[in-house]
Design a protein around this motif. Structure first.
Motif, PDB file in Angstrom:
ATOM      1  N   SER B 123      -6.064   5.276  -0.348  1.00 30.19           N
ATOM      2  CA  SER B 123      -6.922   6.004  -1.245  1.00 30.19           C
ATOM      3  C   SER B 123      -7.791   6.988  -0.402  1.00 30.19           C
ATOM      4  CB  SER B 123      -7.789   5.195  -2.043  1.00 30.19           C
ATOM      5  OG  SER B 123      -6.870   4.527  -3.051  1.00 30.19           O
ATOM      6  N   GLN B 124      -8.208   6.503   0.614  1.00 30.30           N
ATOM      7  CA  GLN B 124      -9.270   7.672   1.523  1.00 30.30           C
ATOM      8  C   GLN B 124      -8.447   8.648   2.154  1.00 30.30           C
ATOM      9  OE1 GLN B 124     -10.307   4.390   4.497  1.00 30.30           O
ATOM     10  NE2 GLN B 124     -11.947   3.903   3.307  1.00 30.30           N
ATOM     11  N   ARG B 125      -7.024   8.497   2.427  1.00 36.57           N
ATOM     12  CA  ARG B 125      -6.244   9.568   2.788  1.00 36.57           C
ATOM     13  C   ARG B 125      -5.905  10.548   1.783  1.00 36.57           C
ATOM     14  NH1 ARG B 125      -4.254  12.195   7.177  1.00 36.57           N
ATOM     15  NH2 ARG B 125      -2.053  11.666   8.027  1.00 36.57           N
ATOM     16  N   MET B 126      -5.803  10.124   0.533  1.00 38.08           N
ATOM     17  CA  MET B 126      -5.441  10.836  -0.539  1.00 38.08           C
ATOM     18  C   MET B 126      -6.919  12.025  -0.716  1.00 38.08           C
ATOM     19  SD  MET B 126      -2.674  10.471  -1.702  1.00 38.08           S
ATOM     20  CE  MET B 126      -2.083   9.868  -0.168  1.00 38.08           C
ATOM     21  N   GLN B 127      -8.056  11.307  -0.746  1.00 34.33           N
ATOM     22  CA  GLN B 127      -9.301  11.873  -0.703  1.00 34.33           C
ATOM     23  C   GLN B 127      -9.346  12.869   0.511  1.00 34.33           C
ATOM     24  OE1 GLN B 127     -11.523  11.918  -3.181  1.00 34.33           O
ATOM     25  NE2 GLN B 127     -12.375  13.577  -2.104  1.00 34.33           N
ATOM     26  N   GLU B 128      -9.106  12.635   1.733  1.00 36.62           N
ATOM     27  CA  GLU B 128      -9.020  13.485   2.740  1.00 36.62           C
ATOM     28  C   GLU B 128      -8.033  14.737   2.428  1.00 36.62           C
ATOM     29  OE1 GLU B 128      -9.380  10.048   6.067  1.00 36.62           O
ATOM     30  OE2 GLU B 128      -7.937  11.542   6.266  1.00 36.62           O
ATOM     31  N   LEU B 129      -6.840  14.368   2.334  1.00 38.50           N
ATOM     32  CA  LEU B 129      -6.181  15.590   2.182  1.00 38.50           C
ATOM     33  C   LEU B 129      -5.916  16.194   0.996  1.00 38.50           C
ATOM     34  CD1 LEU B 129      -2.845  13.846   3.764  1.00 38.50           C
ATOM     35  CD2 LEU B 129      -4.267  15.433   4.921  1.00 38.50           C
ATOM     36  N   PHE B 130      -6.095  15.614  -0.175  1.00 38.10           N
ATOM     37  CA  PHE B 130      -6.010  16.322  -1.644  1.00 38.10           C
ATOM     38  C   PHE B 130      -6.957  16.391  -2.444  1.00 38.10           C
ATOM     39  CE2 PHE B 130      -1.685  13.925  -0.394  1.00 38.10           C
ATOM     40  CZ  PHE B 130      -1.252  15.148   0.241  1.00 38.10           C
ATOM     41  N   GLY B 131      -8.242  15.759  -1.843  1.00 38.17           N
ATOM     42  CA  GLY B 131      -9.531  16.016  -2.455  1.00 38.17           C
ATOM     43  C   GLY B 131      -9.552  15.223  -3.842  1.00 38.17           C
ATOM     44  N   GLN B 132      -8.709  14.195  -3.830  1.00 40.36           N
ATOM     45  CA  GLN B 132      -8.981  13.302  -5.108  1.00 40.36           C
ATOM     46  C   GLN B 132      -8.764  11.796  -4.838  1.00 40.36           C
ATOM     47  OE1 GLN B 132      -5.211  13.471  -7.712  1.00 40.36           O
ATOM     48  NE2 GLN B 132      -5.361  15.521  -7.256  1.00 40.36           N
ATOM     49  N   THR B 133      -9.413  10.942  -5.512  1.00 37.92           N
ATOM     50  CA  THR B 133      -9.363   9.560  -5.271  1.00 37.92           C
ATOM     51  C   THR B 133      -8.524   8.938  -6.317  1.00 37.92           C
ATOM     52  OG1 THR B 133     -11.428   9.361  -3.942  1.00 37.92           O
ATOM     53  CG2 THR B 133     -10.684   7.322  -4.980  1.00 37.92           C
ATOM     54  N   PRO B 134      -7.496   8.285  -6.050  1.00 31.55           N
ATOM     55  CA  PRO B 134      -6.509   7.964  -6.874  1.00 31.55           C
ATOM     56  C   PRO B 134      -7.152   6.738  -7.914  1.00 31.55           C
ATOM     57  CG  PRO B 134      -5.348   7.940  -4.841  1.00 31.55           C
ATOM     58  CD  PRO B 134      -6.768   8.126  -4.772  1.00 31.55           C
ATOM     59  N   LYS B 135      -6.810   6.752  -9.273  1.00 32.07           N
ATOM     60  CA  LYS B 135      -7.148   6.031 -10.242  1.00 32.07           C
ATOM     61  C   LYS B 135      -6.160   4.990 -10.703  1.00 32.07           C
ATOM     62  CE  LYS B 135     -10.192   9.682 -12.553  1.00 32.07           C
ATOM     63  NZ  LYS B 135      -9.403  10.800 -12.056  1.00 32.07           N
ATOM     64  N   VAL B 136      -4.919   5.401 -10.344  1.00 32.23           N
ATOM     65  CA  VAL B 136      -3.825   4.863 -11.218  1.00 32.23           C
ATOM     66  C   VAL B 136      -2.983   4.264  -9.695  1.00 32.23           C
ATOM     67  CG1 VAL B 136      -1.661   4.836 -12.261  1.00 32.23           C
ATOM     68  CG2 VAL B 136      -3.664   5.996 -12.940  1.00 32.23           C
ATOM     69  N   PHE B 137      -2.435   3.057  -9.816  1.00 38.20           N
ATOM     70  CA  PHE B 137      -1.636   2.379  -8.802  1.00 38.20           C
ATOM     71  C   PHE B 137      -0.247   2.404  -9.108  1.00 38.20           C
ATOM     72  CE2 PHE B 137      -0.301  -1.386  -6.615  1.00 38.20           C
ATOM     73  CZ  PHE B 137      -0.327  -1.229  -5.136  1.00 38.20           C
ATOM     74  N   ARG B 138       0.793   2.538  -8.004  1.00 38.36           N
ATOM     75  CA  ARG B 138       1.968   2.064  -8.127  1.00 38.36           C
ATOM     76  C   ARG B 138       2.367   1.096  -6.998  1.00 38.36           C
ATOM     77  NH1 ARG B 138       5.874   2.892  -4.307  1.00 38.36           N
ATOM     78  NH2 ARG B 138       7.505   3.607  -5.984  1.00 38.36           N
ATOM     79  N   ASN B 139       3.174   0.100  -7.058  1.00 40.23           N
ATOM     80  CA  ASN B 139       3.297  -0.655  -5.881  1.00 40.23           C
ATOM     81  C   ASN B 139       4.615  -0.054  -5.198  1.00 40.23           C
ATOM     82  OD1 ASN B 139       2.619  -2.652  -3.869  1.00 40.23           O
ATOM     83  ND2 ASN B 139       3.507  -4.233  -5.231  1.00 40.23           N
ATOM     84  N   THR B 140       4.768  -0.406  -4.002  1.00 37.33           N
ATOM     85  CA  THR B 140       6.022  -0.264  -3.392  1.00 37.33           C
ATOM     86  C   THR B 140       7.259  -0.584  -4.327  1.00 37.33           C
ATOM     87  OG1 THR B 140       4.912  -0.727  -1.431  1.00 37.33           O
ATOM     88  CG2 THR B 140       7.268  -0.750  -1.326  1.00 37.33           C
ATOM     89  N   GLU B 141       8.283   0.303  -4.493  1.00 41.02           N
ATOM     90  CA  GLU B 141       9.440   0.026  -5.301  1.00 41.02           C
ATOM     91  C   GLU B 141       9.172  -0.510  -6.726  1.00 41.02           C
ATOM     92  OE1 GLU B 141      12.012   1.072  -3.820  1.00 41.02           O
ATOM     93  OE2 GLU B 141      11.506   1.340  -2.011  1.00 41.02           O
ATOM     94  N   LEU B 142       7.925  -0.164  -7.047  1.00 43.21           N
ATOM     95  CA  LEU B 142       7.554  -0.697  -8.295  1.00 43.21           C
ATOM     96  C   LEU B 142       7.611  -2.030  -8.640  1.00 43.21           C
ATOM     97  CD1 LEU B 142       8.815   2.060 -11.339  1.00 43.21           C
ATOM     98  CD2 LEU B 142       6.403   1.984  -9.884  1.00 43.21           C
ATOM     99  N   ILE B 143       7.393  -2.748  -7.475  1.00 39.53           N
ATOM    100  CA  ILE B 143       7.271  -4.415  -7.433  1.00 39.53           C
ATOM    101  C   ILE B 143       6.067  -4.412  -8.381  1.00 39.53           C
ATOM    102  CG2 ILE B 143       6.694  -6.371  -6.178  1.00 39.53           C
ATOM    103  CD1 ILE B 143       8.483  -4.979  -3.993  1.00 39.53           C
TER     104      ILE B 143
END
Lengths: 409, 396
Positions: B123-143
């Motif tokens: 999430s931190q990385r998304m903020q750094e690179l793309f200027g947004q903090t994610p609000k929705v989560f997807r787990n690996t391979e939709l597990i």
């Protein structure tokens, strides 16, 4: 069919293939007249017939035996020795001198004469022969009967001697390829070799892979050499073609890494003594066992006691031994330079010359229990899928394509 | 539409004789080569096309991305210009970035602590690179299962993505918003696997009766869901475009024309996952007691955890977690975390190995057995390093 006897001991796979293929073809309803070279190395007379009765296919297979001194993997020198010893044993009775040729080529021609005489009195639609010694007979029969000819190639002279030096044998193979209506190779490995080194129309060369005899499960528990040491097995003819030297050099690396490993090199062959010396030279004398020649009845015990089986062949047209190891649940490592590697997924594969990689893989199977168990379980399953019936089905289809009117009974 | 964008750090065929000799586990040249290849075939042309579509449709075309940390690290190292094109998309304001585990890992199954750390870091990385903090989560391979949804809800996420599995939906449609069983506020968006796989898997299949698939035909299928659903979730690997479906299949022309064809119907629009969560009310409960995923026919975990090699290797990895972390050595932690990526376990899958199907296509090794050998050898070297460092600390 011009084939070979099921060998009394494990001199090579060709007799085994002929037997199982004939059996599977007969079970599919093909009628087979089987002309078989029968010599001093074969099991007692009538044994094949007994096998056929036991398998309930006797009505579909008629066997003619032709007495000869040759056997499937012989070279001219070996024939000379065989001829001499037979003459000495029989103190040179005149009848034997007339019966057997003085050299291998003469004997191959003797066989061809006798086989042709038998064929003259038989009814058949297709001629199917196996490897070079039966080729002259098959070609003569074709010339007299005008029936289509299948040459089944298990191995080529070119590959066996890793050169084209055996001119006469090479010419006989070339003769067979020229007269054949269909050439069946036991692997793409053989087919590629054939196309590269012989003059043959690629259109008529097809591949039918060998399969595996379904061994009955062993009654006895496998013997252990040692309660603490793991066992790595090599089994087969100890000749340059089988790569025994690479096995020993890999063993040196394995032993450096793990002192609790023993190596078994089972089989005999012209390299056996050199291999015993090499093992000693590399300081492996106390790690190696050379039990020598093994009978088919020992196969269960050999594979049963091994933690991993290795076939490091320099060149292997097919290679049935890995399938036998897998059917016993023994994890198997094979060289990529083998026909059988075309049909196997649940084995580890190495280039025969890559001794370090071979040692790595041996160590991995010995060290990682889950790897050992999965290779054992999946390998066992995979080997059992490779049935002779599948191979026979393809051969039957070739028969139909050459002689469409044949009715399956 | 949501696209999964991921590349692992592939391992070398690290041999037993290399243990203790060097600890350079990852195949940098192979990883770089693959990154450049996938960038050229997929990321660059597809990013360019999507940017064009966003500009053309002036706010009517939107989508969501989930980009893994392992890919972003590699883009930063080998292809910073390609990373820029992802940032360009973010700057349009019409692309939403989702949360996931930084290393595309199975950590939820083995260590909740590691899972949380990886999600936070991502999430931190998304903020750094793309200027947004994610609000929705997807787990690996939709597990996914109920417990995971609850856990994610507690972490403050508003939504989660999952497979619309037939055995859980029964007669119900994936085209509504659902609430995961045992949660109170979080919403779950379910993949419409039929319409998703029409693009991701069947698009170039000449044996498929609908081949070739035109944008207009596809838009009709979307339209036919109107009145029988409120949203259609098209979830797929981003590499579908240009890498799984090659350019010559016409996949780019399809993507170029599909939005216009869909937007022709007045009831249709494209929105991001957060907008969907805001707009649509929950219509039913989605009860996943056991784990599901988006993989294979089974929709379960068997592609990663189906055989004993996979179990043994992942357990060996997580057994080292505590010791690695206590040493607070960045290089050890980094190597350990790169090993948590699910692909390493996927390479060991023997399910349909003999059939030479999709698993083989994605396999970096000759066989699953070789994948296992390399991974275990690396684990042994890592453990050796851990031991060494522990002894240094004791003597110091």
């Amino acid at each position: 069919m011009l084939g070979w006897e099921f060998p009394p001991y494990f001199a090579g796979g060709i007799g085994v293939v002929c037997y199982h293929l004939t059996k599977a073809l007969a079970q599919r309803g093909e009628e087979i007249t089987y002309i078989m070279p029968f010599g001093p190395r074969n099991i007692q007379k009538g044994n094949l017939s007994k096998l056929l009765v036991a398998e309930r296919i006797a009505p579909h297979v008629r066997v003619h035996t032709v007495h000869t001194q040759m056997h499937a993997y012989m070279n001219a020198h070996e024939y000379k020795n065989q001829y001499t010893s037979t003459m000495l044993e029989d103190t040179g009775t005149e009848s034997n001198k007339q019966l057997y040729g003085k050299d291998l080529m003469q004997e191959v021609h003797n066989f061809a004469h006798r086989a042709t005489a038998i064929a003259d009195h038989e009814e058949f639609d297709i001629i199917h022969c196996h490897d070079w010694m039966t080729i002259p007979a098959a070609v003569w029969i074709k010339q007299r009967s005008h029936k289509p000819l299948i040459v089944h190639v298990h191995n080529t002279i070119y590959d066996r001697y890793l050169s084209g030096s055996n001119k006469v044998e090479y010419d006989i193979e070339q003769l067979g390829l020229r007269h054949a209506d269909k050439v069946v190779c036991v692997s793409h490995y053989v087919r590629n070799n054939l196309l590269a080194n012989y003059d043959v129309d690629p259109q008529k060369v097809v591949v039918v892979h060998n399969a595996m005899e379904q061994l009955s499960p062993s009654q006895q528990p496998a013997p252990r050499i040692s309660s603490t040491d793991k066992i790595v097995l090599f089994a087969g003819r100890i000749t340059a073609q089988k790569g025994p030297e690479y096995f020993i050099r890999a063993a040196r690396l394995v032993a450096d890494h793990d002192p609790n490993v023993k190596f078994v090199m089972a089989g005999s062959g012209d390299m056996l003594h050199r291999m015993i010396e090499l093992a000693a030279d590399l300081g492996l004398a106390d790690k190696f066992l050379f039990p020598g020649y093994y009978a088919r009845s020992d196969v269960d015990k050999l594979f049963g006691m091994a933690d991993v089986f290795v076939m490091p062949s320099v060149s292997e047209p097919f290679g049935i031994v890995p399938l036998e190891a897998m059917s016993k649940g023994t994890p198997t490592i094979i060289s990529k330079q083998s026909g059988v590697s075309e049909v196997l997924s649940h084995v580890l594969k190495v280039d025969f010359w890559d001794v370090e990689e071979l040692a790595e893989k041996i160590l991995a199977v010995l060290k990682y229990e889950e790897l050992h168990n999965l290779l054992s379980e999946h390998g066992n399953w995979e080997a059992k899928l490779l049935t002779w019936d599948k191979s026979a089905e393809q051969i039957s289809a070739i028969y139909r394509s050459l002689h469409p009117l044949t009715v399956i009974h | 539409m949501y696209f999964q964008v991921h590349q692992p750090h592939r391992l070398k065929r690290y041999g037993m004789f290399e243990i203790g000799v060097h600890s350079d586990y990852f195949d940098h040249s192979l990883n770089e080569e693959i990154l450049h290849k996938v960038s050229r075939k997929c990321y660059v042309p597809t990013n360019k096309l999507l940017l064009k579509l966003i500009n053309e449709h002036q706010g009517d075309f939107k989508f969501s991305f989930s980009v893994t940390g392992t890919l972003l690290d590699q883009l930063e190292e080998f292809a910073p210009d390609v990373l820029e094109t992802f940032k360009d998309l973010a700057r349009t304001g019409h692309v939403e970035f989702l949360a996931e585990t930084y290393y595309h890992s199975l950590s939820y199954l083995y260590s909740k602590e590691e899972f949380q750390e990886q999600v936070t870091r991502h999430s931190q990385r998304m903020q750094e690179l793309f200027g947004q903090t994610p609000k929705v989560f997807r787990n690996t391979e939709l597990i996914f299962n109920n417990e995971l949804a609850k856990h994610i809800e507690e972490l403050g996420f508003l939504g989660i993505l999952a497979e619309g599995a037939d055995h859980l939906l029964g007669w119900r449609s994936p085209n509504f918003m659902y609430r995961p069983a045992s949660t109170s506020s979080i919403k779950v968006l379910l993949k419409n696997y039929k319409l998703s796989d029409d693009i991701a898997f069947r698009f170039s299949n000449k044996g498929w009766e609908e081949h070739p698939l035109s944008a207009e035909k596809y838009a009709q299928w979307i339209n036919s869901a109107n009145g029988n659903g409120e949203l259609i979730n098209l979830f797929m690997d981003y590499e579908t475009f240009g890498e799984h479906q090659w350019e010559d299949t016409g996949i780019f022309q399809f993507l170029e024309h599909m939005p216009r064809a869909v937007l022709e119907h007045p009831h249709n629009d494209f929105i991001t996952v957060s907008e969907a969560i805001e707009r649509y009310d929950v219509r039913g409960e989605y009860d996943a007691h056991n784990f599901i995923s988006w993989a294979d026919m089974e929709r379960d975990l068997s592609a990663w955890l189906g055989n004993n090699m996979q179990h043994a290797s992942i357990q060996a990895l997580y057994r080292l977690e505590r010791r690695v972390k206590e040493l607070q050595d960045e290089s050890l932690i980094n190597d350990w975390r790169k090993l948590t990526t699910s692909d390493h376990f996927y390479y060991m899958c023997t399910k349909w190995f003999a059939d030479g199907d999709v698993h083989k296509y994605f396999n970096a090794y000759d066989s699953p057995y070789e994948g296992f050998i390399a991974f275990m050898n690396v684990i042994h070297d890592l453990e050796r390093r851990v031991k060494e460092r522990e002894q240094e600390l004791v003597t110091a």
